[in-house]
Design a protein around this motif. Structure first.
Motif, mmCIF file in Angstrom:
data_model
loop_
_atom_site.group_PDB
_atom_site.id
_atom_site.type_symbol
_atom_site.label_atom_id
_atom_site.label_comp_id
_atom_site.label_asym_id
_atom_site.label_seq_id
_atom_site.Cartn_x
_atom_site.Cartn_y
_atom_site.Cartn_z
ATOM 1 N N MET A 105 45.566 16.885 17.154
ATOM 2 C CA MET A 105 45.591 15.534 17.697
ATOM 3 C C MET A 105 45.241 14.483 16.635
ATOM 4 O O MET A 105 45.847 13.415 16.581
ATOM 5 C CB MET A 105 44.606 15.417 18.867
ATOM 6 N N LEU A 106 44.274 14.815 15.776
ATOM 7 C CA LEU A 106 43.808 13.867 14.766
ATOM 8 C C LEU A 106 44.512 14.053 13.422
ATOM 9 O O LEU A 106 44.060 13.527 12.412
ATOM 10 C CB LEU A 106 42.285 14.015 14.589
ATOM 11 N N ARG A 107 45.586 14.816 13.437
ATOM 12 C CA ARG A 107 46.404 15.059 12.236
ATOM 13 C C ARG A 107 45.566 15.610 11.081
ATOM 14 O O ARG A 107 45.577 15.074 9.974
ATOM 15 C CB ARG A 107 47.141 13.802 11.831
ATOM 16 N N LYS A 108 44.824 16.658 11.381
ATOM 17 C CA LYS A 108 43.998 17.393 10.409
ATOM 18 C C LYS A 108 42.845 16.566 9.847
ATOM 19 O O LYS A 108 42.206 16.961 8.889
ATOM 20 C CB LYS A 108 44.841 17.944 9.257
ATOM 21 N N ASN A 109 42.560 15.424 10.428
ATOM 22 C CA ASN A 109 41.499 14.545 9.940
ATOM 23 C C ASN A 109 40.315 14.592 10.913
ATOM 24 O O ASN A 109 39.987 13.597 11.545
ATOM 25 C CB ASN A 109 42.048 13.119 9.794
ATOM 26 N N VAL A 110 39.680 15.756 11.014
ATOM 27 C CA VAL A 110 38.589 15.945 11.965
ATOM 28 C C VAL A 110 37.286 15.511 11.300
ATOM 29 O O VAL A 110 36.604 16.299 10.641
ATOM 30 C CB VAL A 110 38.499 17.416 12.439
ATOM 31 N N GLU A 111 36.970 14.237 11.456
ATOM 32 C CA GLU A 111 35.736 13.675 10.931
ATOM 33 C C GLU A 111 35.207 12.642 11.919
ATOM 34 O O GLU A 111 35.913 12.240 12.849
ATOM 35 C CB GLU A 111 35.954 13.059 9.555
ATOM 36 N N LYS A 112 33.988 12.220 11.715
ATOM 37 C CA LYS A 112 33.297 11.370 12.680
ATOM 38 C C LYS A 112 34.067 10.096 13.019
ATOM 39 O O LYS A 112 34.272 9.787 14.194
ATOM 40 C CB LYS A 112 31.904 11.026 12.154
ATOM 41 N N ARG A 113 34.488 9.347 12.032
ATOM 42 C CA ARG A 113 35.157 8.062 12.273
ATOM 43 C C ARG A 113 36.430 8.248 13.095
ATOM 44 O O ARG A 113 36.681 7.550 14.062
ATOM 45 C CB ARG A 113 35.467 7.382 10.923
ATOM 46 N N THR A 114 37.242 9.211 12.714
ATOM 47 C CA THR A 114 38.495 9.460 13.424
ATOM 48 C C THR A 114 38.223 9.937 14.842
ATOM 49 O O THR A 114 38.910 9.528 15.784
ATOM 50 C CB THR A 114 39.340 10.505 12.667
ATOM 51 N N LEU A 115 37.224 10.789 14.994
ATOM 52 C CA LEU A 115 36.865 11.292 16.320
ATOM 53 C C LEU A 115 36.427 10.141 17.228
ATOM 54 O O LEU A 115 36.873 10.035 18.368
ATOM 55 C CB LEU A 115 35.750 12.329 16.207
ATOM 56 N N LEU A 116 35.580 9.262 16.711
ATOM 57 C CA LEU A 116 35.106 8.126 17.509
ATOM 58 C C LEU A 116 36.248 7.174 17.870
ATOM 59 O O LEU A 116 36.269 6.623 18.974
ATOM 60 C CB LEU A 116 34.003 7.372 16.765
ATOM 61 N N ASP A 117 37.198 7.000 16.965
ATOM 62 C CA ASP A 117 38.338 6.124 17.237
ATOM 63 C C ASP A 117 39.276 6.692 18.302
ATOM 64 O O ASP A 117 40.051 5.949 18.898
ATOM 65 C CB ASP A 117 39.146 5.874 15.955
ATOM 66 N N ASN A 118 39.206 7.996 18.524
ATOM 67 C CA ASN A 118 40.105 8.663 19.475
ATOM 68 C C ASN A 118 39.331 9.387 20.575
ATOM 69 O O ASN A 118 39.762 10.425 21.068
ATOM 70 C CB ASN A 118 40.988 9.666 18.729
ATOM 71 N N MET A 119 38.195 8.838 20.974
ATOM 72 C CA MET A 119 37.308 9.520 21.908
ATOM 73 C C MET A 119 37.955 9.785 23.267
ATOM 74 O O MET A 119 37.699 10.818 23.886
ATOM 75 C CB MET A 119 36.013 8.710 22.087
ATOM 76 N N ASP A 120 38.831 8.893 23.729
ATOM 77 C CA ASP A 120 39.492 9.145 25.012
ATOM 78 C C ASP A 120 40.337 10.412 24.941
ATOM 79 O O ASP A 120 40.333 11.234 25.862
ATOM 80 C CB ASP A 120 40.338 7.947 25.442
ATOM 81 N N GLY A 121 41.033 10.625 23.849
ATOM 82 C CA GLY A 121 41.823 11.838 23.662
ATOM 83 C C GLY A 121 40.948 13.075 23.517
ATOM 84 O O GLY A 121 41.303 14.159 23.987
ATOM 85 N N VAL A 122 39.788 12.902 22.899
ATOM 86 C CA VAL A 122 38.857 14.026 22.735
ATOM 87 C C VAL A 122 38.387 14.508 24.106
ATOM 88 O O VAL A 122 38.355 15.715 24.382
ATOM 89 C CB VAL A 122 37.653 13.624 21.849
ATOM 90 N N PHE A 123 38.051 13.565 24.993
ATOM 91 C CA PHE A 123 37.639 13.953 26.342
ATOM 92 C C PHE A 123 38.775 14.634 27.100
ATOM 93 O O PHE A 123 38.547 15.585 27.845
ATOM 94 C CB PHE A 123 37.119 12.738 27.126
ATOM 95 N N LEU A 124 40.002 14.158 26.920
ATOM 96 C CA LEU A 124 41.156 14.808 27.551
ATOM 97 C C LEU A 124 41.317 16.239 27.070
ATOM 98 O O LEU A 124 41.592 17.145 27.860
ATOM 99 C CB LEU A 124 42.436 14.019 27.270
ATOM 100 N N VAL A 125 41.140 16.449 25.771
ATOM 101 C CA VAL A 125 41.250 17.795 25.206
ATOM 102 C C VAL A 125 40.201 18.712 25.828
ATOM 103 O O VAL A 125 40.517 19.826 26.278
ATOM 104 C CB VAL A 125 41.120 17.762 23.664
ATOM 105 N N VAL A 126 38.960 18.250 25.884
ATOM 106 C CA VAL A 126 37.890 19.068 26.475
ATOM 107 C C VAL A 126 38.206 19.381 27.931
ATOM 108 O O VAL A 126 38.050 20.521 28.387
ATOM 109 C CB VAL A 126 36.517 18.367 26.339
ATOM 110 N N ASP A 127 38.695 18.382 28.662
ATOM 111 C CA ASP A 127 39.009 18.589 30.083
ATOM 112 C C ASP A 127 40.180 19.535 30.291
ATOM 113 O O ASP A 127 40.263 20.193 31.326
ATOM 114 C CB ASP A 127 39.288 17.256 30.771
ATOM 115 N N GLU A 128 41.100 19.607 29.353
ATOM 116 C CA GLU A 128 42.220 20.546 29.464
ATOM 117 C C GLU A 128 41.777 21.979 29.180
ATOM 118 O O GLU A 128 42.342 22.921 29.712
ATOM 119 C CB GLU A 128 43.363 20.170 28.520
ATOM 120 N N ILE A 129 40.769 22.133 28.343
ATOM 121 C CA ILE A 129 40.286 23.467 27.979
ATOM 122 C C ILE A 129 39.340 24.014 29.043
ATOM 123 O O ILE A 129 39.411 25.184 29.415
ATOM 124 C CB ILE A 129 39.594 23.441 26.600
ATOM 125 N N ILE A 130 38.445 23.158 29.562
ATOM 126 C CA ILE A 130 37.399 23.586 30.499
ATOM 127 C C ILE A 130 37.398 22.653 31.698
ATOM 128 O O ILE A 130 37.422 21.436 31.548
ATOM 129 C CB ILE A 130 36.013 23.533 29.835
#
Length: 178
Positions: A105-130
């Protein structure tokens, strides 16, 4: 034989959380309301886990009767927590799916700044897994397909916002010309 031992069970997760390299919480989801009911207890648990794992090279640890698998990347630590009886391989599959899905999702750029900028997608990913602590998916490609489908299907996707703005401009233009 004990009939309870023959009963099928679902693989479950007690919690998932991501912290930065200082141990500060970026994301956490607790699926067992009795485990750590208050925010203070959750943060205390996360600090204990971080203090035990941030300098270790292992992938699994045990703390407070929980099985914890973890992974670090640049300035982030990813944790998946299960009960002491939970299958470590399933917990690791969830952790790897989470990390690989975020990496895609983050195009191989898994770091704090990128994660925070895409937090809505991060929550979607977690919700799809669990869902509610039950492991639903362990294939990152499937997770990303579902998350992208939802994002494209959303009434507030970028395309529809652009269309709404264009439509509003045209309406304003026509009302001025009349």
């Amino acid at each position: 034989m004990d009939s309870a031992a023959l009963e099928p069970s679902l693989y479950t997760v007690k919690a998932v959380f991501i912290v930065d390299n200082d141990g500060n919480r970026l994301l956490s989801k607790y699926y067992d309301p009795e485990l750590y009911p208050s925010m203070k207890e959750q943060k205390n648990f996360e600090n204990n886990v971080f203090n035990k794992t941030h300098k270790a090279d292992n992938e699994i640890t045990f703390l407070e009767g929980m099985t914890i698998v973890y992974k670090s990347s640049i300035d982030l630590f990813f944790y998946v927590v299960g009960s002491a009886q939970e299958n470590e391989l399933m917990l690791m599959a969830v952790l790897n799916c989470l990390f690989e899905s975020l990496s895609l999702m983050l195009r191989k750029n898994v770091e704090k700044r990128t994660l925070l900028d895409n937090m809505d997608g991060v929550f979607l990913v977690v919700d799809e897994i669990i869902d509610g602590g039950v492991i639903l998916e362990s294939d990152p490609q499937q997770v990303i397909e579902k998350v992208n489908y939802r994002a494209d299907d959303s009434p507030l996707s970028e395309q529809s916002v652009a269309q709404v703005l264009q439509s509003a401009k045209e309406q304003i233009k026509w009302s001025i010309l009349k």
